[in-house]
Write a protein that holds these residues in place. Sequence first.
Motif, mmCIF file in Angstrom:
data_model
loop_
_atom_site.group_PDB
_atom_site.id
_atom_site.type_symbol
_atom_site.label_atom_id
_atom_site.label_comp_id
_atom_site.label_asym_id
_atom_site.label_seq_id
_atom_site.Cartn_x
_atom_site.Cartn_y
_atom_site.Cartn_z
ATOM 1 N N HIS A 9 -10.396 -7.664 -6.675
ATOM 2 C CA HIS A 9 -9.845 -8.320 -7.859
ATOM 3 C C HIS A 9 -8.313 -8.267 -7.863
ATOM 4 C CE1 HIS A 9 -13.690 -9.166 -9.550
ATOM 5 N NE2 HIS A 9 -14.027 -7.894 -9.703
ATOM 6 N N TYR A 10 -7.742 -7.213 -7.302
ATOM 7 C CA TYR A 10 -6.283 -7.153 -7.220
ATOM 8 C C TYR A 10 -5.750 -8.262 -6.318
ATOM 9 C CZ TYR A 10 -1.596 -5.554 -6.117
ATOM 10 O OH TYR A 10 -0.235 -5.500 -5.931
ATOM 11 N N LEU A 11 -6.400 -8.459 -5.176
ATOM 12 C CA LEU A 11 -5.960 -9.522 -4.274
ATOM 13 C C LEU A 11 -6.125 -10.898 -4.921
ATOM 14 C CD1 LEU A 11 -7.403 -8.229 -0.871
ATOM 15 C CD2 LEU A 11 -5.057 -8.072 -1.716
ATOM 16 N N LYS A 12 -7.158 -11.059 -5.733
ATOM 17 C CA LYS A 12 -7.327 -12.330 -6.441
ATOM 18 C C LYS A 12 -6.225 -12.544 -7.469
ATOM 19 C CE LYS A 12 -12.315 -13.112 -6.101
ATOM 20 N NZ LYS A 12 -13.586 -13.274 -6.862
ATOM 21 N N SER A 13 -5.783 -11.438 -8.103
ATOM 22 C CA SER A 13 -4.742 -11.572 -9.127
ATOM 23 C C SER A 13 -3.404 -12.005 -8.542
ATOM 24 C CB SER A 13 -4.572 -10.236 -9.862
ATOM 25 O OG SER A 13 -4.009 -9.251 -9.001
ATOM 26 N N LEU A 14 -3.204 -11.855 -7.243
ATOM 27 C CA LEU A 14 -1.950 -12.286 -6.608
ATOM 28 C C LEU A 14 -1.897 -13.798 -6.420
ATOM 29 C CD1 LEU A 14 -1.581 -9.512 -3.864
ATOM 30 C CD2 LEU A 14 -0.543 -9.590 -6.138
ATOM 31 N N GLY A 15 -3.013 -14.457 -6.641
ATOM 32 C CA GLY A 15 -3.034 -15.908 -6.522
ATOM 33 C C GLY A 15 -3.068 -16.407 -5.088
ATOM 34 N N ALA A 25 -4.245 -6.961 4.639
ATOM 35 C CA ALA A 25 -3.480 -5.742 4.904
ATOM 36 C C ALA A 25 -2.238 -5.672 4.023
ATOM 37 C CB ALA A 25 -3.101 -5.676 6.379
ATOM 38 N N GLN A 26 -1.533 -6.798 3.889
ATOM 39 C CA GLN A 26 -0.346 -6.824 3.036
ATOM 40 C C GLN A 26 -0.708 -6.574 1.571
ATOM 41 O OE1 GLN A 26 1.440 -10.621 3.856
ATOM 42 N NE2 GLN A 26 2.476 -9.904 5.725
ATOM 43 N N GLY A 27 -1.825 -7.163 1.130
ATOM 44 C CA GLY A 27 -2.245 -6.959 -0.250
ATOM 45 C C GLY A 27 -2.644 -5.523 -0.535
ATOM 46 N N LEU A 28 -3.362 -4.890 0.392
ATOM 47 C CA LEU A 28 -3.756 -3.499 0.202
ATOM 48 C C LEU A 28 -2.545 -2.575 0.202
ATOM 49 C CD1 LEU A 28 -6.940 -3.361 2.472
ATOM 50 C CD2 LEU A 28 -6.855 -3.374 -0.014
ATOM 51 N N ALA A 29 -1.573 -2.859 1.090
ATOM 52 C CA ALA A 29 -0.363 -2.045 1.117
ATOM 53 C C ALA A 29 0.417 -2.187 -0.187
ATOM 54 C CB ALA A 29 0.507 -2.455 2.311
ATOM 55 N N ARG A 30 0.483 -3.402 -0.697
ATOM 56 C CA ARG A 30 1.194 -3.629 -1.957
ATOM 57 C C ARG A 30 0.486 -2.935 -3.120
ATOM 58 N NH1 ARG A 30 2.674 -9.652 -4.456
ATOM 59 N NH2 ARG A 30 3.414 -8.901 -6.497
ATOM 60 N N MET A 31 -0.827 -2.972 -3.136
ATOM 61 C CA MET A 31 -1.591 -2.297 -4.189
ATOM 62 C C MET A 31 -1.370 -0.792 -4.149
ATOM 63 S SD MET A 31 -5.735 -2.317 -4.672
ATOM 64 C CE MET A 31 -6.528 -1.291 -5.917
ATOM 65 N N LEU A 33 1.265 0.834 -2.973
ATOM 66 C CA LEU A 33 2.627 1.172 -3.392
ATOM 67 C C LEU A 33 2.800 1.023 -4.896
ATOM 68 C CD1 LEU A 33 4.665 -0.516 -0.513
ATOM 69 C CD2 LEU A 33 4.292 1.933 -0.877
ATOM 70 N N GLU A 34 2.260 -0.031 -5.470
ATOM 71 C CA GLU A 34 2.439 -0.265 -6.906
ATOM 72 C C GLU A 34 1.712 0.783 -7.738
ATOM 73 O OE1 GLU A 34 1.247 -4.182 -7.890
ATOM 74 O OE2 GLU A 34 2.976 -5.166 -6.942
ATOM 75 N N GLN A 35 0.486 1.120 -7.368
ATOM 76 C CA GLN A 35 -0.320 2.040 -8.158
ATOM 77 C C GLN A 35 -0.152 3.497 -7.738
ATOM 78 O OE1 GLN A 35 -4.389 0.724 -8.302
ATOM 79 N NE2 GLN A 35 -3.833 -1.380 -8.820
ATOM 80 N N GLN A 36 0.612 3.735 -6.659
ATOM 81 C CA GLN A 36 0.880 5.087 -6.179
ATOM 82 C C GLN A 36 -0.424 5.868 -6.009
ATOM 83 O OE1 GLN A 36 3.750 6.875 -8.793
ATOM 84 N NE2 GLN A 36 5.391 5.511 -8.153
ATOM 85 N N LEU A 37 -1.323 5.303 -5.246
ATOM 86 C CA LEU A 37 -2.630 5.922 -5.034
ATOM 87 C C LEU A 37 -2.497 7.170 -4.164
ATOM 88 C CD1 LEU A 37 -4.694 2.689 -4.339
ATOM 89 C CD2 LEU A 37 -4.515 3.953 -6.474
ATOM 90 N N PRO A 38 -3.282 8.202 -4.450
ATOM 91 C CA PRO A 38 -3.213 9.427 -3.632
ATOM 92 C C PRO A 38 -3.822 9.193 -2.259
ATOM 93 C CG PRO A 38 -4.980 9.600 -5.236
ATOM 94 C CD PRO A 38 -4.238 8.331 -5.560
#
Length: 279
Positions: A9-15, A25-31, A33-38
């Motif tokens: 759903h995050y990748l879908k929200s990027l349009g 890969a770019q979308g997962l990396a961006r997610m 960094l933005e959410q600061q996942l552990p």
Amino acid sequence: MVLPNKAKHYLKSLGLKSKNDRIDAQGLARMTLEQQLPLWQPLSKNIYSLRMLTRQHQRLQELKTQSQNQKHSIEYSQFSDGFILKQLDNLITLYDRQLTEISQAINDLLDDDQPLREGIDRLSAIKGLGRLSAATLVAETNGFTGFENVRQLVSFAGYDVVENQSGKHIGKTRISKKGNSRIRRILHLPALNAVRFGEPGCAALYERVYSRSRIKMKAYVAVQKKLLTLCYALWRNGSEYEPSYSPTTTKNVSDQAKKIVPTSGTTQDQEAEAILSHR
């Protein structure tokens, strides 16, 4: 680690209209960094072995149930076949032997790991929660690590509540079931047994939810969630299970112990007098 549907759903929200490995890969990396996942922590060897054994136990139990259902269907059908019934009996016997071997392998693994065995035995002190159920919980949650609080654990298991309400519309409130289904499966029977054998906190919760909703399964699901959160607290704190424990009672006792009274003899609170005289 995140649920796959959240990343989707995050990748879908990027349009993004296209989908390929580079975009994913770019979308997962961006997610991340933005959410600061552990960072994900790998399982220990014993926890990983315990997870494989408990999952194999589940698979064999499902195959055994399937064979039993097939046998029951053939026995009560219009025409039965003795050869197939004999084969099904052999399969059921084989599954029983393999289930016994896996149970023994789980016990041997726990006997070789004293901290793991002691933690699971603490959880097994809860009425209705057997050693296999406790071992499955520990294996599927990686020893309850990776969770900052109990809400994350509840969401991981799919017990988080989902509302459906907008304006005057009030839909059905239910659990999401978007999580580890093995945890919910293994807690089904322990919840029934905890209520049946009168586990104080579980039985009281069941009666409270059932009296309000008049839906038995909804009350049992609430008990499942309570068992999960109780196991999390016992494991993280390293404490023994106390059935009569109550946070309210403990707080009242603590407040009475800290009560400050004069030393003129106008009170009968001897414990508080001793504390004040000591100070």
